[in-house]
Design a protein around this motif. Structure first.
Motif, PDB file in Angstrom:
ATOM      1  N   GLY A 127      -3.797  10.436 -17.671  1.00  0.00           N
ATOM      2  CA  GLY A 127      -4.847  11.256 -17.073  1.00  0.00           C
ATOM      3  C   GLY A 127      -4.364  12.478 -16.341  1.00  0.00           C
ATOM      4  O   GLY A 127      -5.183  13.238 -15.815  1.00  0.00           O
ATOM      5  N   LYS A 128      -3.045  12.743 -16.325  1.00  0.00           N
ATOM      6  CA  LYS A 128      -2.501  13.893 -15.606  1.00  0.00           C
ATOM      7  C   LYS A 128      -2.066  14.972 -16.597  1.00  0.00           C
ATOM      8  O   LYS A 128      -1.413  14.691 -17.592  1.00  0.00           O
ATOM      9  CB  LYS A 128      -1.317  13.461 -14.732  1.00  0.00           C
ATOM     10  N   ARG A 129      -2.411  16.187 -16.280  1.00  0.00           N
ATOM     11  CA  ARG A 129      -2.204  17.338 -17.157  1.00  0.00           C
ATOM     12  C   ARG A 129      -0.721  17.620 -17.403  1.00  0.00           C
ATOM     13  O   ARG A 129       0.105  17.541 -16.495  1.00  0.00           O
ATOM     14  CB  ARG A 129      -2.861  18.553 -16.502  1.00  0.00           C
ATOM     15  N   VAL A 130      -0.392  17.968 -18.672  1.00  0.00           N
ATOM     16  CA  VAL A 130       0.952  18.395 -19.059  1.00  0.00           C
ATOM     17  C   VAL A 130       0.816  19.689 -19.851  1.00  0.00           C
ATOM     18  O   VAL A 130       0.051  19.754 -20.809  1.00  0.00           O
ATOM     19  CB  VAL A 130       1.658  17.335 -19.931  1.00  0.00           C
ATOM     20  N   ASN A 131       1.558  20.734 -19.457  1.00  0.00           N
ATOM     21  CA  ASN A 131       1.455  22.001 -20.178  1.00  0.00           C
ATOM     22  C   ASN A 131       2.725  22.808 -19.950  1.00  0.00           C
ATOM     23  O   ASN A 131       3.015  23.205 -18.821  1.00  0.00           O
ATOM     24  CB  ASN A 131       0.236  22.795 -19.702  1.00  0.00           C
ATOM     25  N   ALA A 132       3.468  23.050 -21.030  1.00  0.00           N
ATOM     26  CA  ALA A 132       4.693  23.843 -20.948  1.00  0.00           C
ATOM     27  C   ALA A 132       4.485  25.263 -21.453  1.00  0.00           C
ATOM     28  O   ALA A 132       5.442  26.007 -21.640  1.00  0.00           O
ATOM     29  CB  ALA A 132       5.810  23.175 -21.753  1.00  0.00           C
TER      30      ALA A 132
END
Length: 674
Positions: free
Chosen positions: A116-121
């Motif tokens: 449920g936690k955002r990941v964005n590289a």
């Protein structure tokens, strides 16, 4: 090499047993009043697509669930290896980077979540990012939930195309774990082999009060040798990829109603010459009260790109993304409704001295090598049980962006069980996507047009407007004893898509482009990002699961996709969006120990490059691959072996924008449980 194939066919392993979390039953107040046959037909609990835990047949969205058992039956280098086997999901593999597309929209329109936690590289790796699907080893995953279609009413700007939520295994009441190793050998020695080692362990530190879970892994995929195309040009193969994972979570449960978890993770990925490191931390509180359920958390990621984004140059940067959010879910039995309300604040920042100091050689450029943006949001959702078998979900989210002001993302969705075992769904949603931190930064710029010295230069723009979409979908599903089937129709209209397609290295031609800015002192033309494209995607998604016998299960899905860029006249197709894709799998358990698995994947004809000039349009015909494996399970050990791309269907790249499809390869694996 013959010994490899013989070994692969003789060794065996069961579909690896996963320590998958068994979903608890939904509270009676939340469950529809349907008979036992319907209730037992779809017991999967979904947590991603609404403000509350719901059964798959009740959730107001199109959702696919990939279980730990499905992840375990064949080697999975990263999630793209399994996500493209879901209906509505295809791969964009431009330049041999594999990124997922949901309903024809690129990966930057899909929100990736871990628990449920955002990941964005994307801010650290702006030239194409295939890192977001690599952060968790398969051994630590209990399931993956894929929401097809926009979910901005809950998650905001990044969920305009869909959501992928990777859910890791929970902390157990007793100590248990898995240690697994895979090795895959290519028949073609010019293609890279790959190896995996991963593990997961969980258990109580103080029984009933404090528990811990740890996972980690190390994966290596060797590089392919260069190849030559029909014109004799040398083309690079797939880059070497090396991944290292480590993650730990402490969970404190002072009583049955409250829990506090503290998480820290470290990941390092080396893709060719680009090393990325990610450090993450999270603090989460969850509570169950007499009147409802609540969650409050704070988390963040810091990603370092130690090489930068221009080949042949070392230009490191670092990006951070922090968020505080919370939500409350309150069922009101007297009103036959369940309310969810929440809010969040998010802060993004980038330090990049190579690209955030203005245009090279131009006086007056900003010398501040950093940029940041903040935004906050409030959202709400109301599930209304109109009658026992009919639910209406209404939701809206208000995002306040530092640069673009306020934006609403409403949706409405109906779920109806007209008779036992039949579910009809339909919905409408509006969503938006703000320009990225880089696209909107006026002092950001980068080389482009194929050369770092003689090409063109692209810059951010404060004139950009957010992209918006309007989507519709309708579906029907049947869940019977030993069989389920479903079909979904969808249509999505995307406007103001942000583009940098208008650019050229020719200074004379450049002046006619609408986003032309000027000429650098060294003669290179400058272009800014612009709102340009109007894209329409529509199609059909279908799936089938059947227990042919008590020990043989067959699953199948088929997707038809019509993706068109309507910005020009005539309209043009969208690259890497095959009109037809299909998957067929069979899983046979001969007994408690021996098993056999086979799957076939079809990718239809697709465009690899699209241009108004037919001379520059590149297509690839459809093709199919088949994988098969056998398995054997001992009390504490599972062995597997098999062949991937059994019939050696090769797809070698012809241009630099193309991709390779690996040929026949053998794999063996072992998983020890304790």
């Amino acid at each position: 090499m013959r010994k490899i194939w013989i070994t692969a066919l003789l060794l065996s392993a069961t579909p690896v047993t996963a320590w998958a979390q068994q979903a608890q039953s939904v509270d009676d107040d939340h469950a529809p009043a349907t008979d036992d046959a319907l209730a037992s037909a779809a017991t999967d609990i979904v947590v991603t697509a609404s403000g509350q835990r719901q059964r798959l047949i009740d959730v107001p969205a199109s959702v696919s669930v990939i279980t730990a058992e499905q992840l375990a039956v064949r080697p999975v280098r990263d999630l793209t290896d399994i996500l493209d086997r879901s209906e509505g999901v295809t791969l964009n593999r431009a330049g041999n980077q594999r990124t997922i597309q949901i309903r024809g929209l690129p990966s930057n329109y899909t929100l990736f979540l871990i628990d449920g936690k955002r990941v964005n590289a994307g801010n650290a790796a702006f030239r194409g990012n295939n890192f977001d699907s690599n952060w968790v080893p398969v051994e630590a995953i209990t399931r993956v939930e894929v929401v097809r279609g926009p979910l901005s009413s809950l998650y905001g700007t990044d969920a305009i195309g869909g959501v992928v939520n990777v859910i890791t295994k929970p902390v157990g009441d007793a100590w248990h774990g898995t240690l697994a190793a895979d090795s895959t050998v290519q028949q073609d020695h010019a293609s890279g082999n790959y190896d995996k080692l991963g593990g997961y362990v969980s258990g109580p530190l103080l029984p009933g009060t404090l528990g811990i879970k740890l996972y980690g892994g190390h994966n290596v995929r060797e590089a392919d040798a260069p190849t030559r195309n029909a014109a004799g040009a040398t083309l690079a193969g797939f880059d070497r990829v090396e991944e290292t994972f480590a993650d730990g979570t402490l969970v404190w449960t002072p009583d049955r109603r409250n829990s506090v978890s503290l998480n820290y993770g470290y990941n390092r990925l080396l893709h060719g010459d680009t090393p990325l490191t990610r450090r993450s931390a999270a603090l989460t509180y969850e509570g169950t009260f007499d009147w409802g359920h609540g969650q409050l958390r704070a988390y963040g990621n810091r990603i370092r790109n130690l090489a930068g984004n221009v080949s042949g140059r070392v230009q490191p940067n670092r990006a951070s993304d922090g968020q505080v959010d919370g939500r409350l879910t309150v069922p009101v039995a007297a009103l036959r409704q369940t309310f969810t309300a929440g809010g969040e604040y998010r802060d993004q920042a980038l330090y990049d001295p190579a690209h955030l100091t203005g245009m090279p050689g131009v006086p007056g450029g900003s010398m501040r090598p950093s940029t940041r943006v903040g935004q906050w949001a409030l959202f709400g959702e109301d599930e209304i049980r109109i009658v026992d078998r009919l639910r209406l979900t209404l939701g809206d989210r208000y995002d306040r962006h530092e640069h673009f002001g306020g934006r609403h993302s409403p949706r409405a969705y109906l779920v109806w069980h007209p008779v036992d075992r039949v579910t009809l769904k339909g919905g409408w949603a509006r969503a938006f996507r703000a320009p990225t931190l880089l696209q909107n930064a006026p002092n950001w710029g980068s080389v482009s047009c194929g050369s770092a010295t003689a090409g063109c230069y692209i810059i951010g723009s404060t004139a950009l407007q957010p992209e918006t979409s309007t989507s519709y979908e309708a579906s029907a599903r049947f869940d019977g004893t030993g069989m389920s089937a479903g079909v979904t129709l969808f249509r999505n209209e995307l406007r103001n898509q942000i583009s940098i397609v208008n650019r050229t290295r020719d200074p004379q031609l450049a002046r006619a482009y609408p986003n032309f800015v000027g000429i650098l002192p060294d003669g290179r033309p400058i272009f800014r990002y612009e709102n340009l494209a109007r894209v329409r995607t529509q199609g059909v998604e279908s799936s089938l699961r059947a227990d042919v016998t008590r020990r043989l299960e067959v699953t199948a899905n088929y997707s038809y996709l019509d993706a068109v860029n309507r910005s020009s006249d005539p309209a043009l197709p969208v690259a890497y969006t095959p009109a037809h894709s299909a998957n067929l799998s069979a899983n046979w358990q001969a007994g408690n120990a021996f098993g056999w698995f086979a799957t076939a994947n079809y990718v239809g004809r697709q465009y690899l490059n699209v241009s108004p000039n037919p001379r520059y349009t590149v297509t690839r015909d459809g093709y199919a691959t088949v994988d098969t494996s056998v398995s054997y399970r001992f009390p504490r050990l599972t062995l597997r072996a098999g062949l991937l791309n059994l019939f050696d269907v090769r797809q070698d790249r012809l241009t630099s924008i193309d991709y390779n499809e690996d040929g026949r390869r053998a794999f063996v694996s072992a998983a020890a449980r304790f």
